[in-house]
Design a protein around this motif. Structure first.
Motif, PDB file in Angstrom:
ATOM      1  N   GLU A  36       0.824  -1.205   0.000  1.00 32.81           N
ATOM      2  CA  GLU A  36       0.000   0.000   0.000  1.00 32.81           C
ATOM      3  C   GLU A  36       0.860   1.256   0.000  1.00 32.81           C
ATOM      4  O   GLU A  36       1.746   1.402   0.833  1.00 32.81           O
ATOM      5  CB  GLU A  36      -0.896   0.030   1.239  1.00 32.81           C
ATOM      6  N   ASN A  37       0.555   2.154  -0.923  1.00 32.04           N
ATOM      7  CA  ASN A  37       1.189   3.465  -0.963  1.00 32.04           C
ATOM      8  C   ASN A  37       0.235   4.453  -0.307  1.00 32.04           C
ATOM      9  O   ASN A  37      -0.747   4.867  -0.912  1.00 32.04           O
ATOM     10  CB  ASN A  37       1.480   3.869  -2.410  1.00 32.04           C
ATOM     11  N   GLN A  38       0.518   4.823   0.923  1.00 37.73           N
ATOM     12  CA  GLN A  38      -0.350   5.742   1.663  1.00 37.73           C
ATOM     13  C   GLN A  38       0.129   7.184   1.551  1.00 37.73           C
ATOM     14  O   GLN A  38      -0.300   8.042   2.318  1.00 37.73           O
ATOM     15  CB  GLN A  38      -0.430   5.318   3.131  1.00 37.73           C
ATOM     16  N   THR A  39       1.012   7.459   0.586  1.00 33.27           N
ATOM     17  CA  THR A  39       1.549   8.807   0.420  1.00 33.27           C
ATOM     18  C   THR A  39       0.868   9.509  -0.748  1.00 33.27           C
ATOM     19  O   THR A  39       0.052   8.920  -1.455  1.00 33.27           O
ATOM     20  CB  THR A  39       3.072   8.767   0.155  1.00 33.27           C
ATOM     21  N   GLN A  40       1.262  10.754  -0.987  1.00 38.36           N
ATOM     22  CA  GLN A  40       0.732  11.538  -2.095  1.00 38.36           C
ATOM     23  C   GLN A  40       1.682  11.564  -3.288  1.00 38.36           C
ATOM     24  O   GLN A  40       1.545  12.390  -4.179  1.00 38.36           O
ATOM     25  CB  GLN A  40       0.444  12.972  -1.614  1.00 38.36           C
ATOM     26  N   MET A  41       2.671  10.644  -3.289  1.00 35.96           N
ATOM     27  CA  MET A  41       3.650  10.552  -4.374  1.00 35.96           C
ATOM     28  C   MET A  41       3.668   9.129  -4.925  1.00 35.96           C
ATOM     29  O   MET A  41       3.367   8.186  -4.198  1.00 35.96           O
ATOM     30  CB  MET A  41       5.059  10.887  -3.857  1.00 35.96           C
ATOM     31  N   TYR A  42       4.021   8.993  -6.210  1.00 31.12           N
ATOM     32  CA  TYR A  42       4.216   7.665  -6.783  1.00 31.12           C
ATOM     33  C   TYR A  42       5.372   6.971  -6.074  1.00 31.12           C
ATOM     34  O   TYR A  42       6.355   7.617  -5.707  1.00 31.12           O
ATOM     35  CB  TYR A  42       4.544   7.755  -8.272  1.00 31.12           C
ATOM     36  N   VAL A  43       5.255   5.662  -5.900  1.00 31.84           N
ATOM     37  CA  VAL A  43       6.387   4.848  -5.461  1.00 31.84           C
ATOM     38  C   VAL A  43       6.627   3.790  -6.533  1.00 31.84           C
ATOM     39  O   VAL A  43       5.688   3.327  -7.189  1.00 31.84           O
ATOM     40  CB  VAL A  43       6.167   4.196  -4.075  1.00 31.84           C
ATOM     41  N   THR A  44       7.872   3.444  -6.729  1.00 32.01           N
ATOM     42  CA  THR A  44       8.235   2.459  -7.748  1.00 32.01           C
ATOM     43  C   THR A  44       9.200   1.439  -7.159  1.00 32.01           C
ATOM     44  O   THR A  44       9.822   1.667  -6.124  1.00 32.01           O
ATOM     45  CB  THR A  44       8.897   3.136  -8.964  1.00 32.01           C
ATOM     46  N   ALA A  45       9.314   0.324  -7.856  1.00 35.05           N
ATOM     47  CA  ALA A  45      10.262  -0.739  -7.498  1.00 35.05           C
ATOM     48  C   ALA A  45      10.154  -1.138  -6.029  1.00 35.05           C
ATOM     49  O   ALA A  45      11.150  -1.277  -5.331  1.00 35.05           O
ATOM     50  CB  ALA A  45      11.690  -0.306  -7.841  1.00 35.05           C
ATOM     51  N   SER A  58       7.735  -8.281  -5.505  1.00 37.82           N
ATOM     52  CA  SER A  58       7.858  -6.868  -5.850  1.00 37.82           C
ATOM     53  C   SER A  58       6.678  -6.377  -6.677  1.00 37.82           C
ATOM     54  O   SER A  58       5.945  -7.165  -7.265  1.00 37.82           O
ATOM     55  CB  SER A  58       9.157  -6.624  -6.620  1.00 37.82           C
ATOM     56  N   CYS A  59       6.522  -5.064  -6.678  1.00 38.15           N
ATOM     57  CA  CYS A  59       5.546  -4.367  -7.521  1.00 38.15           C
ATOM     58  C   CYS A  59       6.280  -3.216  -8.187  1.00 38.15           C
ATOM     59  O   CYS A  59       7.092  -2.538  -7.539  1.00 38.15           O
ATOM     60  CB  CYS A  59       4.388  -3.823  -6.698  1.00 38.15           C
ATOM     61  N   GLY A  60       5.961  -2.966  -9.457  1.00 35.33           N
ATOM     62  CA  GLY A  60       6.665  -1.932 -10.212  1.00 35.33           C
ATOM     63  C   GLY A  60       6.283  -0.513  -9.848  1.00 35.33           C
ATOM     64  O   GLY A  60       7.112   0.262  -9.390  1.00 35.33           O
ATOM     65  N   ASN A  61       5.036  -0.132 -10.061  1.00 33.16           N
ATOM     66  CA  ASN A  61       4.579   1.242  -9.831  1.00 33.16           C
ATOM     67  C   ASN A  61       3.302   1.223  -9.018  1.00 33.16           C
ATOM     68  O   ASN A  61       2.370   0.487  -9.344  1.00 33.16           O
ATOM     69  CB  ASN A  61       4.292   1.944 -11.163  1.00 33.16           C
ATOM     70  N   ILE A  62       3.252   2.060  -7.995  1.00 37.92           N
ATOM     71  CA  ILE A  62       2.033   2.175  -7.192  1.00 37.92           C
ATOM     72  C   ILE A  62       1.686   3.659  -7.080  1.00 37.92           C
ATOM     73  O   ILE A  62       2.436   4.440  -6.483  1.00 37.92           O
ATOM     74  CB  ILE A  62       2.203   1.565  -5.783  1.00 37.92           C
ATOM     75  N   PRO A  63       0.543   4.072  -7.667  1.00 36.81           N
ATOM     76  CA  PRO A  63       0.130   5.476  -7.593  1.00 36.81           C
ATOM     77  C   PRO A  63      -0.161   5.904  -6.145  1.00 36.81           C
ATOM     78  O   PRO A  63      -0.346   5.066  -5.264  1.00 36.81           O
ATOM     79  CB  PRO A  63      -1.154   5.519  -8.429  1.00 36.81           C
ATOM     80  N   PRO A  64      -0.249   7.207  -5.910  1.00 39.00           N
ATOM     81  CA  PRO A  64      -0.589   7.698  -4.570  1.00 39.00           C
ATOM     82  C   PRO A  64      -1.922   7.122  -4.089  1.00 39.00           C
ATOM     83  O   PRO A  64      -2.846   6.914  -4.886  1.00 39.00           O
ATOM     84  CB  PRO A  64      -0.703   9.214  -4.760  1.00 39.00           C
ATOM     85  N   ASP A  65      -2.007   6.849  -2.796  1.00 34.64           N
ATOM     86  CA  ASP A  65      -3.224   6.317  -2.167  1.00 34.64           C
ATOM     87  C   ASP A  65      -3.781   5.105  -2.912  1.00 34.64           C
ATOM     88  O   ASP A  65      -4.982   4.978  -3.106  1.00 34.64           O
ATOM     89  CB  ASP A  65      -4.297   7.400  -2.045  1.00 34.64           C
ATOM     90  N   SER A 123       9.581   6.115   4.817  1.00 35.17           N
ATOM     91  CA  SER A 123       8.987   5.424   5.961  1.00 35.17           C
ATOM     92  C   SER A 123       8.085   4.273   5.493  1.00 35.17           C
ATOM     93  O   SER A 123       7.146   4.488   4.733  1.00 35.17           O
ATOM     94  CB  SER A 123       8.169   6.415   6.788  1.00 35.17           C
ATOM     95  N   ALA A 124       8.388   3.060   5.982  1.00 43.07           N
ATOM     96  CA  ALA A 124       7.596   1.886   5.595  1.00 43.07           C
ATOM     97  C   ALA A 124       7.677   0.839   6.695  1.00 43.07           C
ATOM     98  O   ALA A 124       8.564   0.861   7.544  1.00 43.07           O
ATOM     99  CB  ALA A 124       8.093   1.306   4.278  1.00 43.07           C
ATOM    100  N   GLY A 125       6.744  -0.093   6.633  1.00 42.34           N
ATOM    101  CA  GLY A 125       6.732  -1.208   7.564  1.00 42.34           C
ATOM    102  C   GLY A 125       5.901  -2.325   6.970  1.00 42.34           C
ATOM    103  O   GLY A 125       5.353  -2.203   5.871  1.00 42.34           O
ATOM    104  N   ALA A 126       5.806  -3.421   7.694  1.00 38.93           N
ATOM    105  CA  ALA A 126       5.035  -4.562   7.204  1.00 38.93           C
ATOM    106  C   ALA A 126       4.504  -5.350   8.380  1.00 38.93           C
ATOM    107  O   ALA A 126       5.094  -5.350   9.465  1.00 38.93           O
ATOM    108  CB  ALA A 126       5.887  -5.455   6.319  1.00 38.93           C
ATOM    109  N   LEU A 127       3.378  -6.002   8.159  1.00 43.14           N
ATOM    110  CA  LEU A 127       2.797  -6.857   9.181  1.00 43.14           C
ATOM    111  C   LEU A 127       2.115  -8.033   8.523  1.00 43.14           C
ATOM    112  O   LEU A 127       1.803  -8.010   7.337  1.00 43.14           O
ATOM    113  CB  LEU A 127       1.820  -6.082  10.072  1.00 43.14           C
ATOM    114  N   ILE A 128       1.921  -9.064   9.295  1.00 49.65           N
ATOM    115  CA  ILE A 128       1.219 -10.259   8.815  1.00 49.65           C
ATOM    116  C   ILE A 128      -0.228 -10.155   9.259  1.00 49.65           C
ATOM    117  O   ILE A 128      -0.503  -9.833  10.418  1.00 49.65           O
ATOM    118  CB  ILE A 128       1.874 -11.537   9.379  1.00 49.65           C
ATOM    119  N   VAL A 129      -1.161 -10.381   8.331  1.00 48.14           N
ATOM    120  CA  VAL A 129      -2.587 -10.353   8.640  1.00 48.14           C
ATOM    121  C   VAL A 129      -3.235 -11.600   8.049  1.00 48.14           C
ATOM    122  O   VAL A 129      -2.709 -12.217   7.124  1.00 48.14           O
ATOM    123  CB  VAL A 129      -3.282  -9.076   8.088  1.00 48.14           C
TER     124      VAL A 129
END
Length: 133
Positions: A36-45, A58-65, A123-129
């Motif tokens: 999940e990209n919870q920011t207002q900027m694109y994230v890649t790789a 991995s995921c290539g491109n994730i748009p904001p929100d 800033s990032a993190g991960a959890l198991i659900v």
């Protein structure tokens, strides 16, 4: 004397916490991931790597929100350290290695997923659900 008693009590408490860290829910069966990209900027790789095995998702491109999700053949998580890396705003970021926390109420008879959260620049993190039914 009181200071010595307090120091001794603290040491015992710290030792108890350290020895109690074995997770009774492990191992966990994992068959998917949501990034999940919870920011207002694109994230890649975006990549979650298990350094001890070299395995990654991995995921290539994730748009904001937005998010990227994937499934994969079931894998067993036994507590190995993971690392999240991604690019955002022209910079490469890394969490460094850390262990995923497993919720105590997780039903390990059912598969789970890893939820990666990118919450801000660097800033990032991960959890198991629990995986949805």
């Amino acid at each position: 004397m009181l200071r010595l008693a307090l120091a001794g009590s603290f040491t015992l408490w710290l030792f108890a916490c350290a020895t109690g860290s074995v997770d009774p829910v492990l191992p966990v069966r994992i068959d998917g991931m949501v990034m999940e990209n919870q920011t207002q900027m694109y994230v890649t790789a975006v990549r979650l790597l298990v350094p001890v095995t070299g395995n990654f998702v991995s995921c290539g491109n994730i748009p904001p929100d937005s998010m990227c999700s994937t499934t994969f053949p079931e894998a067993t998580y036994t507590g190995s350290k993971v690392e999240i890396t991604w690019s955002q705003g022209g910079q490469i970021h890394s969490t460094g290695e850390f262990s995923l926390q497993v919720p105590g109420d997780l039903d390990n008879k059912k598969p789970a997923i890893v939820r990666v959260l990118i919450t801000g620049q660097g800033s990032a993190g991960a959890l198991i659900v629990q995986a949805p039914d």
